[in-house]
Scaffold this active site. Structure first.
Site, PDB file in Angstrom:
ATOM      1  N   ASN A   9     -26.747  54.818  42.307  1.00 48.13           N
ATOM      2  CA  ASN A   9     -26.870  55.101  43.735  1.00 48.13           C
ATOM      3  C   ASN A   9     -27.292  53.806  44.426  1.00 48.13           C
ATOM      4  O   ASN A   9     -28.445  53.391  44.331  1.00 48.13           O
ATOM      5  CB  ASN A   9     -27.936  56.193  43.932  1.00 48.13           C
ATOM      6  CG  ASN A   9     -28.242  56.442  45.390  1.00 48.13           C
ATOM      7  OD1 ASN A   9     -27.521  55.993  46.278  1.00 48.13           O
ATOM      8  ND2 ASN A   9     -29.322  57.173  45.648  1.00 48.13           N
ATOM      9  N   LYS A  11     -27.599  53.309  47.470  1.00 50.55           N
ATOM     10  CA  LYS A  11     -28.324  53.579  48.729  1.00 50.55           C
ATOM     11  C   LYS A  11     -27.750  52.704  49.851  1.00 50.55           C
ATOM     12  O   LYS A  11     -26.568  52.410  49.851  1.00 50.55           O
ATOM     13  CB  LYS A  11     -29.827  53.368  48.543  1.00 50.55           C
ATOM     14  CG  LYS A  11     -30.362  54.104  47.326  1.00 50.55           C
ATOM     15  CD  LYS A  11     -31.853  54.186  47.321  1.00 50.55           C
ATOM     16  CE  LYS A  11     -32.317  54.796  46.009  1.00 50.55           C
ATOM     17  NZ  LYS A  11     -33.732  55.145  46.036  1.00 50.55           N
ATOM     18  N   HIS A  98     -30.251  64.236  48.034  1.00 51.58           N
ATOM     19  CA  HIS A  98     -31.194  63.188  47.625  1.00 51.58           C
ATOM     20  C   HIS A  98     -32.487  63.337  48.432  1.00 51.58           C
ATOM     21  O   HIS A  98     -32.456  63.667  49.616  1.00 51.58           O
ATOM     22  CB  HIS A  98     -30.574  61.809  47.837  1.00 51.58           C
ATOM     23  CG  HIS A  98     -31.333  60.732  47.166  1.00 51.58           C
ATOM     24  ND1 HIS A  98     -32.483  60.199  47.708  1.00 51.58           N
ATOM     25  CD2 HIS A  98     -31.151  60.123  45.975  1.00 51.58           C
ATOM     26  CE1 HIS A  98     -32.961  59.288  46.883  1.00 51.58           C
ATOM     27  NE2 HIS A  98     -32.173  59.221  45.821  1.00 51.58           N
ATOM     28  N   GLU A 100     -34.311  61.264  49.777  1.00 50.38           N
ATOM     29  CA  GLU A 100     -34.366  60.452  51.008  1.00 50.38           C
ATOM     30  C   GLU A 100     -33.637  61.158  52.145  1.00 50.38           C
ATOM     31  O   GLU A 100     -34.048  61.079  53.297  1.00 50.38           O
ATOM     32  CB  GLU A 100     -33.783  59.056  50.734  1.00 50.38           C
ATOM     33  CG  GLU A 100     -34.750  58.234  49.884  1.00 50.38           C
ATOM     34  CD  GLU A 100     -34.099  57.204  48.989  1.00 50.38           C
ATOM     35  OE1 GLU A 100     -32.912  56.887  49.173  1.00 50.38           O
ATOM     36  OE2 GLU A 100     -34.794  56.731  48.058  1.00 50.38           O
ATOM     37  N   GLU A 170     -35.022  64.357  40.153  1.00 48.32           N
ATOM     38  CA  GLU A 170     -35.645  63.112  40.586  1.00 48.32           C
ATOM     39  C   GLU A 170     -37.004  63.400  41.211  1.00 48.32           C
ATOM     40  O   GLU A 170     -37.084  63.724  42.401  1.00 48.32           O
ATOM     41  CB  GLU A 170     -34.765  62.424  41.636  1.00 48.32           C
ATOM     42  CG  GLU A 170     -33.374  62.091  41.141  1.00 48.32           C
ATOM     43  CD  GLU A 170     -32.790  60.920  41.912  1.00 48.32           C
ATOM     44  OE1 GLU A 170     -32.417  59.955  41.245  1.00 48.32           O
ATOM     45  OE2 GLU A 170     -32.742  60.963  43.141  1.00 48.32           O
ATOM     46  N   GLY A 176     -38.081  54.666  43.275  1.00 48.96           N
ATOM     47  CA  GLY A 176     -38.272  53.363  43.908  1.00 48.96           C
ATOM     48  C   GLY A 176     -39.721  52.890  43.880  1.00 48.96           C
ATOM     49  O   GLY A 176     -40.076  51.914  44.550  1.00 48.96           O
ATOM     50  N   SER A 216     -36.932  55.367  38.951  1.00 46.97           N
ATOM     51  CA  SER A 216     -37.320  54.120  38.276  1.00 46.97           C
ATOM     52  C   SER A 216     -36.804  54.046  36.834  1.00 46.97           C
ATOM     53  O   SER A 216     -37.484  53.494  35.960  1.00 46.97           O
ATOM     54  CB  SER A 216     -38.839  53.924  38.338  1.00 46.97           C
ATOM     55  OG  SER A 216     -39.272  53.893  39.685  1.00 46.97           O
TER      56      SER A 216
HETATM   57  C1  PEP Z   1     -32.601  57.206  43.308  1.00 46.29           C
HETATM   58  O1  PEP Z   1     -32.869  56.958  44.464  1.00 46.29           O
HETATM   59  O2  PEP Z   1     -31.714  58.042  43.061  1.00 46.29           O
HETATM   60  C2  PEP Z   1     -33.357  56.514  42.278  1.00 46.29           C
HETATM   61  C3  PEP Z   1     -33.448  57.075  41.116  1.00 46.29           C
HETATM   62  O3  PEP Z   1     -33.942  55.308  42.621  1.00 46.29           O
HETATM   63  P1  PEP Z   1     -34.753  54.308  41.644  1.00 46.29           P
HETATM   64  O4  PEP Z   1     -33.984  54.239  40.349  1.00 46.29           O
HETATM   65  O5  PEP Z   1     -34.745  52.995  42.376  1.00 46.29           O
HETATM   66  O6  PEP Z   1     -36.102  54.892  41.473  1.00 46.29           O
END
Ligand code: PEP
Length: 254
Positions: A9, A11, A98, A100, A170, A176, A216
């Site tokens: 992703n 983003k 997601h 976000e 997630e 992040g 992460s």
């Molecule tokens: C995501 O936003 O889907 C995600 C997993 O981000 P990160 O790997 O940067 O934590």
């Protein structure tokens, strides 16, 4: 059996030009193939066409995914993207729900459910995200929180082919932030997700649905998640922005 999946992703990162370079780099890194691992790259909407062209020109072993969709077919919905616009450009996956988008743009489980139905009607595979905020985890209510999201997000869905519906767990506190859930944390919730899917759609269907972990995930920790029975891959944010680190995660899954 379920093929593992590693999905990136991007983003709101990478201009069109940068996105093409990143996709070319990934095509090079993965030139020897990805075995049984399904790899998906989800760039920003304006980069989709450029990445689609790289996939075609390089015969790259990854699929194209979008990061969002609207559920209507067409019309006066300024700024939105319809499912047939995604298929027309070559996208076969789309992230929905997601955290976000839920957090910054007020998306509800009802919206996510409508998006899943619209995508599936166009043969686009939803990668449907769920996950709890920190306060819910600290209160020990994370499993029931996520189970409730799954029930709402899948309400009324018909899943004829379980390989064409993907869930990504997630935990919001791990996205992040550099804080990862442990592999056991991921298994606890991914296992509960599969059990919920079995209650709704039957065991056979649930056994065919990929449940990914995201938050992460990095080249140095992804293998630990993949060892878990109900973790079928990863949705990767930050580490998908470098061709070598994303490719290393694909290789760890092979
Ligand atoms: C995501 O936003 O889907 C995600 C997993 O981000 P990160 O790997 O940067 O934590």
């Amino acid at each position: 059996m379920r093929n593992r999946m590693i999905a990136g992703n991007w983003k709101m990162n990478e201009t069109y030009t940068e996105g093409v370079v990143l996709a070319q780099g990934l095509a090079k890194e993965l030139a020897d193939g990805t075995g049984d691992v399904d790899v998906v790259v989800c760039p920003p909407a304006v980069d989709l066409k450029g990445v689609a062209e790289v996939i075609e020109q390089e015969n790259a072993p990854f699929a194209l995914g979008a990061q969002n969709v609207y559920w209507e077919e067409s019309g006066a919905y300024t700024g939105e993207t319809a499912p047939n616009m995604l298929t027309n450009i070559g996208a076969t996956y789309c992230i929905i729900g997601h955290s976000e988008r839920r957090g910054y743009f007020g998306e509800t489980d009802e919206d996510i459910n409508k998006k899943a139905k619209a995508l599936m009607a166009h043969d686009i595979v939803p990668i449907s995200c769920c996950g709890e905020p920190l306060e819910v985890r600290e209160a020990g209510k994370h499993v029931e929180f996520v189970v409730d999201q799954i029930k709402k997000d899948t309400e009324g869905l018909e899943i004829a082919d379980p390989s064409k519906y993907v869930v990504a767990y997630e935990p919001i506190w791990a996205i992040g932030t550099g804080k990862t859930a442990t592999a056991d944390d991921a298994q606890e919730v991914c296992g509960a997700i599969r059990k919920t899917l079995a209650d709704i759609f039957g065991k056979e269907t649930a056994d065919g649905i990929r449940v990914l972990y995201g938050g992460s995930a990095k080249p140095n920790n992804v293998a630990g998640f993949l060892e878990k029975e109900d973790v079928d891959g990863a949705l990767v944010g930050g580490a998908s922005l470098k061709a070598d680190s994303f490719a290393a995660m694909v290789k760890a899954a092979m």
